[in-house]
Design a protein around this motif. Structure first.
Motif, mmCIF file in Angstrom:
data_model
loop_
_atom_site.group_PDB
_atom_site.id
_atom_site.type_symbol
_atom_site.label_atom_id
_atom_site.label_comp_id
_atom_site.label_asym_id
_atom_site.label_seq_id
_atom_site.Cartn_x
_atom_site.Cartn_y
_atom_site.Cartn_z
ATOM 1 N N LYS A 196 40.263 -9.433 36.094
ATOM 2 C CA LYS A 196 40.690 -10.578 35.285
ATOM 3 C C LYS A 196 39.474 -11.381 34.815
ATOM 4 C CE LYS A 196 45.447 -11.628 36.591
ATOM 5 N NZ LYS A 196 45.831 -10.304 37.053
ATOM 6 N N ARG A 197 39.622 -11.940 33.629
ATOM 7 C CA ARG A 197 38.557 -12.774 33.064
ATOM 8 C C ARG A 197 38.850 -14.225 33.446
ATOM 9 N NH1 ARG A 197 34.992 -11.256 29.591
ATOM 10 N NH2 ARG A 197 35.010 -13.316 28.584
ATOM 11 N N VAL A 198 37.911 -14.815 34.214
ATOM 12 C CA VAL A 198 38.096 -16.168 34.746
ATOM 13 C C VAL A 198 36.992 -17.074 34.197
ATOM 14 C CG1 VAL A 198 38.136 -17.593 36.835
ATOM 15 C CG2 VAL A 198 39.225 -15.342 36.841
ATOM 16 N N LEU A 199 37.407 -18.255 33.713
ATOM 17 C CA LEU A 199 36.469 -19.249 33.208
ATOM 18 C C LEU A 199 36.470 -20.447 34.146
ATOM 19 C CD1 LEU A 199 34.660 -20.522 30.960
ATOM 20 C CD2 LEU A 199 36.784 -21.313 29.876
ATOM 21 N N PHE A 260 40.593 -15.413 28.012
ATOM 22 C CA PHE A 260 40.580 -15.469 29.472
ATOM 23 C C PHE A 260 41.994 -15.361 30.055
ATOM 24 C CE2 PHE A 260 36.772 -17.663 28.041
ATOM 25 C CZ PHE A 260 35.789 -17.081 28.826
ATOM 26 N N ASP A 261 42.036 -14.861 31.296
ATOM 27 C CA ASP A 261 43.295 -14.778 32.040
ATOM 28 C C ASP A 261 43.541 -16.031 32.871
ATOM 29 O OD1 ASP A 261 44.071 -11.846 31.571
ATOM 30 O OD2 ASP A 261 42.024 -11.663 32.328
ATOM 31 N N PHE A 262 42.463 -16.733 33.205
ATOM 32 C CA PHE A 262 42.589 -17.906 34.089
ATOM 33 C C PHE A 262 41.445 -18.861 33.797
ATOM 34 C CE2 PHE A 262 41.837 -20.318 37.945
ATOM 35 C CZ PHE A 262 43.116 -20.638 38.382
ATOM 36 N N ILE A 263 41.776 -20.152 33.754
ATOM 37 C CA ILE A 263 40.759 -21.184 33.576
ATOM 38 C C ILE A 263 40.923 -22.224 34.671
ATOM 39 C CG2 ILE A 263 39.895 -23.048 32.108
ATOM 40 C CD1 ILE A 263 40.846 -21.461 29.679
ATOM 41 N N GLY A 284 50.862 -14.270 30.882
ATOM 42 C CA GLY A 284 50.845 -14.895 32.203
ATOM 43 C C GLY A 284 49.571 -15.659 32.482
ATOM 44 N N ALA A 285 48.724 -15.840 31.463
ATOM 45 C CA ALA A 285 47.458 -16.547 31.639
ATOM 46 C C ALA A 285 47.714 -18.007 32.023
ATOM 47 C CB ALA A 285 46.622 -16.472 30.369
ATOM 48 N N THR A 286 46.833 -18.543 32.877
ATOM 49 C CA THR A 286 47.067 -19.866 33.470
ATOM 50 C C THR A 286 45.835 -20.751 33.378
ATOM 51 O OG1 THR A 286 48.632 -18.895 35.046
ATOM 52 C CG2 THR A 286 47.761 -21.074 35.583
ATOM 53 N N TYR A 287 46.087 -22.018 33.040
ATOM 54 C CA TYR A 287 45.070 -23.069 33.055
ATOM 55 C C TYR A 287 45.417 -24.025 34.181
ATOM 56 C CZ TYR A 287 42.963 -27.560 31.565
ATOM 57 O OH TYR A 287 42.299 -28.754 31.512
ATOM 58 N N VAL A 288 44.446 -24.277 35.065
ATOM 59 C CA VAL A 288 44.653 -25.210 36.176
ATOM 60 C C VAL A 288 43.577 -26.274 36.102
ATOM 61 C CG1 VAL A 288 44.770 -25.504 38.674
ATOM 62 C CG2 VAL A 288 45.655 -23.413 37.634
ATOM 63 N N THR A 289 43.997 -27.533 36.108
ATOM 64 C CA THR A 289 43.036 -28.636 36.093
ATOM 65 C C THR A 289 43.108 -29.426 37.393
ATOM 66 O OG1 THR A 289 42.323 -30.663 34.971
ATOM 67 C CG2 THR A 289 44.685 -30.172 34.927
#
Length: 389
Positions: A196-199, A260-263, A284-289
């Motif tokens: 997975k591509r994670v930022l 990206f798949d996840f940030i 299903g990509a997710t952004y979490v702050t």
């Protein structure tokens, strides 16, 4: 969960079953201890050293008393010193409002601890006096800038064997915050993260340096955003791509990369306005702050209105972005001994290492706060509590 911890306990002790322990008396009768406390909210001048802080007492059967060998500072300590989140934290400390106002003072700051268990409550069966442990103490409890601290056994874990107490104290709070965001909220784990591509936005801070190592240990392709002078550190920690946010328009730099798949966003602010457009849509990509308005809302609006406003905000943003094909989430620090168990395994296997910028003796806690307040940290600020010089 309890069975799993019992098996780990047994493995540490050659297969022996954990004994049932009762309350233990202190080898010495103690009524006070040295601590750094605040008696009011404000800037650095509110920090006060005392030798007369009340010695912690086991009130519940699942609690332990830990002799603090080392602690560390986090941005939340600066915020708590200034009174940020006081309304919500006081509600947690005294939900029925049984006590009078300002019962949090004198307040000891510090969330991280690495040390040795001194006493155990009646129901504590996984630990015994003399065990080397680490933990992150929740912000509504008295903190770790003190000689001793009391904690729930569910918040405590065996310290990684390969780390000193000073090294270990740098990891629990940032580790559990990143774990909450990536695993508990974001849903990533060792079995589904590979490829997975994670930022990671804000990758050079305490949470960021841990997050880079965690998702890399799970096989992700990691893009770290930081300033140029932190680039070497990011590469050392395993980042595949390092983006200098000072080298031009960050949004445009990131748009040249595959989606990206996840940030994980440690920055917040205007970043949120464009970061979600970098995610793969309908996958299903997710952004979490980690930057949320919950504590600010409660401080400004009171408990009921603040929680209502927070619920409306998260609900509307979640629906808005879900309609665009991505998931929007908030994450918070979660105290958890079982999660620290898993983190300890990663540390002992060499997949995660502490990142420490500076160590201060216990006598120089105010200097450590000033160091943290200066910003641009390249690792954690640690307090060697046993070093009283």
């Amino acid at each position: 969960m309890l069975a799993r911890r019992a098996l780990r306990w047994a493995a540490r002790r050659g297969g022996q079953r954990p004994p049932v322990r009762g309350l233990r008396g202190s080898p010495r009768v103690r009524s006070a201890m040295p601590s750094w406390v605040i008696d009011r909210y404000g800037r650095n001048e509110v920090l006060r050293f005392t030798r007369d802080m009340v010695f912690p007492v086991i009130h519940y059967p699942n609690e332990v008393i830990v002799k603090v060998h080392a602690a560390s500072l986090n941005p939340i300590d600066l915020n708590m010193r200034s009174g940020y989140g006081a309304t919500a934290l006081n509600m947690k400390r005294d939900p029925l409002k049984i006590k009078s106002m300002d019962t949090e003072f004198p307040l000891t700051l510090g969330r991280d601890v690495s040390g040795v268990i001194m006493e155990c409550g009646l129901s504590v069966s996984y630990f015994k006096p003399g065990d080397e442990v680490w933990a992150a103490i929740p912000p509504w409890k008295q903190g770790t800038l003190s000689e001793f601290v009391v904690a729930s056994a569910n918040e405590v874990s065996f310290k990684p064997k390969c780390l000193s107490h000073v090294e270990a104290a740098s990891l629990p709070y940032v580790g559990l915050t990143a774990w909450s965001a990536i695993n508990k909220v974001g849903g990533l784990n060792q079995s589904n993260c590979s490829g997975k591509r994670v930022l990671i936005l804000g990758a050079s801070g305490g949470v960021g340096t841990f997050a880079v190592q965690l998702v890399k240990a799970w096989g992700a392709h990691v893009t770290a955003v930081c300033s140029h002078d932190a680039g070497t550190l990011m590469k050392k920690l395993g980042a595949d791509d390092v983006i200098d946010y000072k080298a031009g328009n960050l949004e445009q730099q990131l748009k040249t990369l595959p989606s990206f798949d996840f940030i994980l966003d440690n920055v917040g602010g205007s970043t949120e306005k464009w970061a979600l457009d970098l995610l793969k849509k309908w996958s299903g990509a997710t952004y979490v702050t980690l930057v949320t308005p919950f504590l600010i809302n409660v401080d400004k609006l009171g408990v009921a209105d603040g929680m209502l406003q927070t619920g409306v905000t998260i609900g509307s943003k979640t629906v808005k972005h879900l309609l665009k094909g991505v998931h929007y989430r908030w994450a918070f620090f979660m105290p958890s001994g079982p999660s620290l168990d898993e983190i300890a395994q990663l540390v002992d296997s060499g997949k995660i290492q502490p990142v420490i910028e500076q160590v201060f003796p216990f006598s120089e806690v105010p200097k450590a706060f000033l160091k943290l307040e200066g910003g641009h940290a390249r690792g954690k600020t640690v307090i060697d509590v046993l070093n009283k010089k």
